[in-house]
Design an enzyme around this catalytic site. Sequence first.
Site: not given
Length: 722
Positions: A123, A125, A145, A238, A240-242, A256
Amino acid sequence: MPTSPEAEDPIDEAFAAYLRSCDEGAVGSREQFLSQFPDMADELRQLMEAADAIDRFTGASIAPQESDVADAGAETIDAEFFDPAESGDDPAATLPEADRPSGDQGPTLPFDLGDYELLEVIGRGGMGVVYRATQRMLDRTVAVKMIRGGMLACENDVRRFYTEAQAAAGLHHPGIVPVYQFGQRAGHHFFSMAMIQGTDLQRKINTEEMAIADAARYVRDVAEAIEHAHQNDVLHRDLKPANILIDRADQVHITDFGLAKHLGADSSVTGSGAAVGTPNYMAPEQAGGHSDRATRQSDVYSLGAILFACVTGRPPLVGDSVVETLMQVVHQPPPLMRSLRSGVPADLETIVGKCLEKQPKKRYQSAQDLADDLDAFLEGRPINARPRNRVIKTWHWVAGVPLVGALIGRKVVGTTAGHRRFQAAMLLLFAMLPFFLVGAAVWWNHHSQSMPEQLTLAGGLDGGVYNTVSAALADRLQQSHGVESRVVSTSGSLDNRSRLLAGEVDLAPMQSAAIRGGELCVVAPLFYEAAHLLVRADDLEAASGQLAGKVIAVGPVGSGSRTTAEMILDSLELSPDISPRRVIEWRDLGKPESPTVALICVGRGSSLVEGLLRSGWVLVPIPESISISLQHPTLRPITIDRGDYLAAEIPATGVQTVGTTAFLAARRDAPAALVRASLEELYRPPQIFPRLIPRDHAAEWQGLDFHPEARRYFASTDDPSS
């Protein structure tokens, strides 16, 4: 001009901008960036090569990998959802290898990071890169991460990175991805967390139309997890779907927390004026640059926006640019879900509408309240939220019209075709409005000043002069103008006044004392009314003028005759205690038990008075008539002559008395056509009434308030009666 020692070198400024752009993934290619600074391209290229050397020492690789985990990272402004077809991957990953920014390279894999061995990128970002890794001591697969930019990461990025780790590490809920460890190894800031095998909600939205029940269940579970965060004083900011992972058991996990804020301390990495979050999913207070004012209701808004996207396949508000989207979030109401997907249940529409209210106090006051309503919806029970009423919905729609928004001070960012058509119709209406107003005024003036189709005239007491005059005028108007006319009997002047004010009659005769105030006006003077003091011939004392102690017959309350009688008796100092009043029918005056004195104010030549004089009554002068008229301006000295009553024994000098004037009155708004027609018929030969005051004498009352049309009529020189 010499450069200040404190001023920054332009090359340093340009290189700093390049590094920031690399960290944000905003650089297209190195050559494109250098083309912006041709004068210092060589120096910048040398600095870039030096940065490459540092990165090679620390290691980095940005090769994109398909993964079972989605972690989009936290960003101040994340534009990835402006194109719903795109996933949360780094935009730089689509560039050719030679054109990728050098500051974005990660370590060469596999990479040894202390207890962790990084195996592959799963992943990427705006701020971090997520790797699948093996934790050697516990022999388990985890996600690690690492902050993007390596040792070149700025202090703010590092602080935000650790904020995410600390916020998530303090939460223990099955719906929140747990954080195991965070720290720094070989110059790399990192934290490890559970490895979630599955996908993310954004990919599910992009793949196919989601079942409504599944959408409600996902958001309910997310709301319950966020409620746990809120109970621990952590705002996500924050959502959101992601950032919502879905494992292979179809369970949600929130990740996140890079923009998280701890409510119990000043832990936010942003200040007032910063819009943090993803524009399509952030609350209006965040989009307006007040992320420091974010509350639990801000996360509730984001949950509503996620539910909207799950049901319809797109966020509630989508602009052509980041700024336009932010403006829409702040000012524009979202569309109805049913306009984007048919068959959306009304209760779900109501739940989403409550989440997406612009004012936080109108939203659900907690994420748990939202979860409870979604539970009720899924189980078919009544929800607590109530839909907006039709008036408010209509007003919000109308307020979205640019012209209306400008008038009420509301910013309108995007408009629909319906709004544009409505505005075009409004502008056309505004353009035509002056013509409509002029036409309406002309029509109304014509309508209001034209002759009515039906007329009602007030009369007076049965057999009285008022009835006679009104009936004669009504007949003439009906014959000459074809207007249906009728006369109603009343109790006299004050009753006529009340009926005129109430709109029950169009014209009415009345004494001058009754025409007062600004709503009534004079049409024409009619005749003089004289006060007839009548005494029965056998009452010699009264006949000699001694009225004290006598019962006096007067007209009923509300009649002009009674009003005039009271003014005269008051001037003669004959109070009701001295001379009691009695109201009886005038025709009953001949009965033995009736009073022997009567005071009747009526036109001279009255048939009523003529009958009383024939039956043994006599006329008595009213003393001090001049003094009485001075005390009461509406009264004037009058003489009753022999010619007024031929059958009575009236002296050659007549009988001195006082009197008043009867006028034809109307409301001030009476049609001009009616007033003119009434005057023409009133003065048209033959004379409508024997003692009618001539038209040319009307000037005697010019001090009174005449109807405008009557004033024009009397001012004209064309006098048909002359």
